[in-house]
Write a protein that holds these residues in place. Structure first.
Motif, PDB file in Angstrom:
ATOM      1  N   ASP A  93       0.936  -1.070  -0.283  1.00 19.85           N
ATOM      2  CA  ASP A  93      -0.207  -0.228   0.068  1.00 19.85           C
ATOM      3  C   ASP A  93       1.090   0.758   0.678  1.00 19.85           C
ATOM      4  OD1 ASP A  93      -2.186  -1.497   0.100  1.00 19.85           O
ATOM      5  OD2 ASP A  93      -2.639  -1.372   2.254  1.00 19.85           O
ATOM      6  N   GLN A  94       2.057   1.593   1.026  1.00 17.82           N
ATOM      7  CA  GLN A  94       2.703   2.243   0.729  1.00 17.82           C
ATOM      8  C   GLN A  94       3.505   2.295  -0.473  1.00 17.82           C
ATOM      9  OE1 GLN A  94       2.883   4.559   3.412  1.00 17.82           O
ATOM     10  NE2 GLN A  94       0.964   3.604   4.671  1.00 17.82           N
ATOM     11  N   LEU A  95       4.277   1.288  -1.280  1.00 16.94           N
ATOM     12  CA  LEU A  95       5.381   1.716  -2.137  1.00 16.94           C
ATOM     13  C   LEU A  95       3.648   2.227  -3.333  1.00 16.94           C
ATOM     14  CD1 LEU A  95       7.246  -2.150  -1.818  1.00 16.94           C
ATOM     15  CD2 LEU A  95       7.583   0.576  -1.786  1.00 16.94           C
ATOM     16  N   SER A  96       2.452   1.403  -3.387  1.00 17.11           N
ATOM     17  CA  SER A  96       2.474   2.340  -4.457  1.00 17.11           C
ATOM     18  C   SER A  96       1.937   3.628  -4.397  1.00 17.11           C
ATOM     19  CB  SER A  96       0.553   1.068  -3.773  1.00 17.11           C
ATOM     20  OG  SER A  96       0.634  -0.206  -4.615  1.00 17.11           O
TER      21      SER A  96
ATOM     22  N   ALA B 270       8.819   4.305  -5.853  1.00 13.45           N
ATOM     23  CA  ALA B 270       9.933   2.765  -6.190  1.00 13.45           C
ATOM     24  C   ALA B 270       9.365   2.370  -7.112  1.00 13.45           C
ATOM     25  CB  ALA B 270       8.507   2.592  -4.754  1.00 13.45           C
ATOM     26  N   LEU B 271       8.394   1.711  -8.107  1.00 12.00           N
ATOM     27  CA  LEU B 271       8.791   0.379  -8.584  1.00 12.00           C
ATOM     28  C   LEU B 271       9.283   1.121  -9.356  1.00 12.00           C
ATOM     29  CD1 LEU B 271       5.019  -0.370  -8.795  1.00 12.00           C
ATOM     30  CD2 LEU B 271       6.802  -1.220  -8.227  1.00 12.00           C
ATOM     31  N   GLU B 272      10.033   2.535  -9.552  1.00  8.74           N
ATOM     32  CA  GLU B 272      10.644   2.359 -10.918  1.00  8.74           C
ATOM     33  C   GLU B 272      12.399   2.508 -10.326  1.00  8.74           C
ATOM     34  OE1 GLU B 272       9.657   5.935 -13.720  1.00  8.74           O
ATOM     35  OE2 GLU B 272       8.315   6.595 -11.342  1.00  8.74           O
ATOM     36  N   THR B 273      12.338   2.566  -8.603  1.00  9.62           N
ATOM     37  CA  THR B 273      13.271   2.642  -8.488  1.00  9.62           C
ATOM     38  C   THR B 273      13.790   0.821  -8.166  1.00  9.62           C
ATOM     39  OG1 THR B 273      13.166   3.882  -6.290  1.00  9.62           O
ATOM     40  CG2 THR B 273      14.511   1.943  -5.981  1.00  9.62           C
ATOM     41  N   LEU B 274      13.140   0.399  -8.581  1.00  7.25           N
ATOM     42  CA  LEU B 274      13.043  -1.406  -8.740  1.00  7.25           C
ATOM     43  C   LEU B 274      13.300  -1.653  -9.684  1.00  7.25           C
ATOM     44  CD1 LEU B 274      10.105  -3.229  -5.868  1.00  7.25           C
ATOM     45  CD2 LEU B 274      12.603  -3.091  -5.953  1.00  7.25           C
TER      46      LEU B 274
ATOM     47  N   VAL C 144      -1.169   4.910 -11.309  1.00  8.04           N
ATOM     48  CA  VAL C 144      -0.072   5.939 -11.388  1.00  8.04           C
ATOM     49  C   VAL C 144       1.147   5.468 -11.063  1.00  8.04           C
ATOM     50  CG1 VAL C 144      -0.826   6.690  -8.770  1.00  8.04           C
ATOM     51  CG2 VAL C 144       0.111   8.353 -10.365  1.00  8.04           C
ATOM     52  N   ALA C 145       1.500   4.791 -10.476  1.00 11.87           N
ATOM     53  CA  ALA C 145       2.880   3.852  -9.805  1.00 11.87           C
ATOM     54  C   ALA C 145       2.621   2.692 -11.168  1.00 11.87           C
ATOM     55  CB  ALA C 145       2.607   2.421  -8.480  1.00 11.87           C
ATOM     56  N   LEU C 146       2.641   1.968 -11.437  1.00  9.34           N
ATOM     57  CA  LEU C 146       2.436   1.402 -13.348  1.00  9.34           C
ATOM     58  C   LEU C 146       2.633   2.264 -14.282  1.00  9.34           C
ATOM     59  CD1 LEU C 146       0.066  -1.751 -12.295  1.00  9.34           C
ATOM     60  CD2 LEU C 146       2.591  -1.636 -11.952  1.00  9.34           C
ATOM     61  N   ARG C 147       2.379   3.499 -14.381  1.00  8.51           N
ATOM     62  CA  ARG C 147       2.070   3.545 -15.748  1.00  8.51           C
ATOM     63  C   ARG C 147       4.078   4.105 -16.302  1.00  8.51           C
ATOM     64  NH1 ARG C 147      -1.637   8.308 -14.911  1.00  8.51           N
ATOM     65  NH2 ARG C 147      -0.276   9.599 -14.846  1.00  8.51           N
ATOM     66  N   PRO C 148       4.473   4.776 -15.265  1.00  9.53           N
ATOM     67  CA  PRO C 148       5.477   5.065 -15.723  1.00  9.53           C
ATOM     68  C   PRO C 148       6.404   3.890 -16.553  1.00  9.53           C
ATOM     69  CG  PRO C 148       5.799   6.178 -14.008  1.00  9.53           C
ATOM     70  CD  PRO C 148       5.107   5.539 -13.796  1.00  9.53           C
ATOM     71  N   LEU C 149       6.313   2.629 -15.693  1.00 13.08           N
ATOM     72  CA  LEU C 149       6.856   1.685 -16.065  1.00 13.08           C
ATOM     73  C   LEU C 149       6.676   1.275 -17.385  1.00 13.08           C
ATOM     74  CD1 LEU C 149       7.066  -1.200 -13.182  1.00 13.08           C
ATOM     75  CD2 LEU C 149       8.487   0.845 -13.313  1.00 13.08           C
ATOM     76  N   LEU C 150       5.189   1.509 -17.979  1.00 13.38           N
ATOM     77  CA  LEU C 150       5.261   1.362 -19.232  1.00 13.38           C
ATOM     78  C   LEU C 150       6.259   1.751 -20.459  1.00 13.38           C
ATOM     79  CD1 LEU C 150       2.523  -0.935 -20.381  1.00 13.38           C
ATOM     80  CD2 LEU C 150       1.435   1.664 -20.402  1.00 13.38           C
TER      81      LEU C 150
ATOM     82  N   LYS D 128       5.467  -7.050 -19.899  1.00 18.30           N
ATOM     83  CA  LYS D 128       4.439  -8.238 -19.670  1.00 18.30           C
ATOM     84  C   LYS D 128       3.206  -8.457 -18.395  1.00 18.30           C
ATOM     85  CE  LYS D 128       6.990 -11.866 -18.886  1.00 18.30           C
ATOM     86  NZ  LYS D 128       7.384 -13.233 -19.669  1.00 18.30           N
ATOM     87  N   HIS D 129       4.501  -8.227 -17.138  1.00 21.72           N
ATOM     88  CA  HIS D 129       3.616  -8.215 -15.689  1.00 21.72           C
ATOM     89  C   HIS D 129       2.805  -7.164 -15.930  1.00 21.72           C
ATOM     90  CE1 HIS D 129       5.739 -11.381 -14.793  1.00 21.72           C
ATOM     91  NE2 HIS D 129       7.074 -11.300 -15.468  1.00 21.72           N
ATOM     92  N   VAL D 130       3.585  -5.538 -16.360  1.00 17.93           N
ATOM     93  CA  VAL D 130       2.911  -4.778 -15.864  1.00 17.93           C
ATOM     94  C   VAL D 130       1.707  -4.938 -16.149  1.00 17.93           C
ATOM     95  CG1 VAL D 130       3.304  -1.897 -16.258  1.00 17.93           C
ATOM     96  CG2 VAL D 130       5.081  -3.171 -15.292  1.00 17.93           C
TER      97      VAL D 130
END
Length: 317
Positions: A174-177, A182-186, A218-224, A233-235
């Motif tokens: 929840d906090q990472l979202s 965070a996801l960009e860091t990973l 909003v957290a997934l969009r930059p990874l796209l 594919k996971h995103v």
């Protein structure tokens, strides 16, 4: 009594020496270089650093934590020694009361220990690190958030799925979202490890786990935009899952460019990625999806050219 008193005096001198070295950041600097590690271990530096985590001077606490983190990163054996010396509970206990510089250094220690193995990651959890790290994700300072995200990723990345489940149960997802970086860091960690074999696999597992739990578009969009196909594919699969349960997000998904971006992805026919793209497309009217394809623009241009040609022909007659 004489020998006991002399030992105490010697110990005090050693701690005083270590304090002076830490104050001058000498030990932390020495720990940067692999050639110095054995000499530092033989000098019993870990036993000298531990009491300095409780020093009255905050800069000494931070330098001691930084030195411990660098030492822990070199080998599982050193990390095991840190666990055996009960450094982690002491570090975590004072984490909530310290400033942002100490929190960054403490998160670095936890990451450096947890990265080596599932066993050491479990030791970090058993010391009570999860709650402290999740709280760090709420900090204003982005460097504290990033350090906590890295530490949580290093805990969750191992093959023991129970570790990732513990991270989820602690409320980290929840906090990472809410922390878009965070996801960009990973992802950055994954890309950096691309050529490092096993490390790259572990980074990929951690990123996959976090993406699979993320419920914030909003957290997934930059990874796209930036992730390679093996991550995209996971995103896209997670985006499909979110859109199916939160239909109110479809308009935003189209307006912010995600639907258009999906049409631009060159996925292999029959692949998991293409299947997920088709699944998302099926949630929208066909003409809306067609609007975002390159074929639509080409058709529009041809229609415009044809219309102009017809007007020209009519004028000539």
């Amino acid at each position: 009594f004489f020998f006991s008193s002399r030992r105490r005096h010697t110990r005090c001198r050693e701690v005083s020496w270590a304090r002076r070295c830490v104050q001058e950041t000498a030990i932390a600097e020495l720990a940067r270089t692999p050639q110095n590690i054995q000499a530092l271990q033989e000098a019993g530096v870990m036993n000298l650093l531990r009491p300095l985590l409780l020093d009255n001077v905050s800069s000494i606490q931070q330098s001691a934590a930084l030195a411990i983190a660098r030492l822990a990163g070199y080998s599982p054996e050193i990390a095991e020694g840190i666990v055996a010396n009960q450094v982690l509970p002491q570090l975590i206990d004072s984490l909530s009361r310290q400033n942002r510089f100490y929190k960054r250094a403490a998160a670095y220690v936890l990451k450096s220990v947890a990265q080596h193995s599932a066993h050491l990651a479990k030791c970090v959890i058993d010391a009570g690190a999860l709650e402290a790290l999740v709280n760090c994700l709420e900090e204003f300072d982005p460097n504290v958030k990033e350090g906590a995200a890295y530490a949580l990723a290093c805990i969750a990345k191992h093959e023991n799925t129970a570790l990732a489940e513990d991270v989820v149960k602690a409320g980290a997802i929840d906090q990472l979202s809410m922390c878009v970086q965070a996801l960009e860091t990973l992802l950055s960690a994954f890309m950096d490890a691309e050529e490092k074999g096993d490390l790259q696999k572990k980074a990929r597992r951690a990123l996959k786990s976090m993406i699979g739990q993320c419920q914030e578009m909003v957290a997934l969009r930059p990874l796209l935009e930036t992730a390679p196909e093996k991550i995209v594919k996971h995103v896209v699969a997670q985006m499909a899952s979110i859109l199916k349960t939160k239909t109110g997000l479809k308009q935003e998904f189209a307006e912010n460019g995600c639907l258009k971006r999906l049409q631009e992805i060159k996925a292999s026919p029959g692949s998991k990625l293409q299947s997920s793209i088709n699944e998302i497309n099926s949630l929208f009217p066909e003409d809306v999806v067609h609007y975002f394809t390159s074929d639509f623009m080409n058709t529009l241009i041809k229609q415009h050219e044809g219309f102009s040609q017809n007007l020209l022909t009519a004028d000539l007659h």
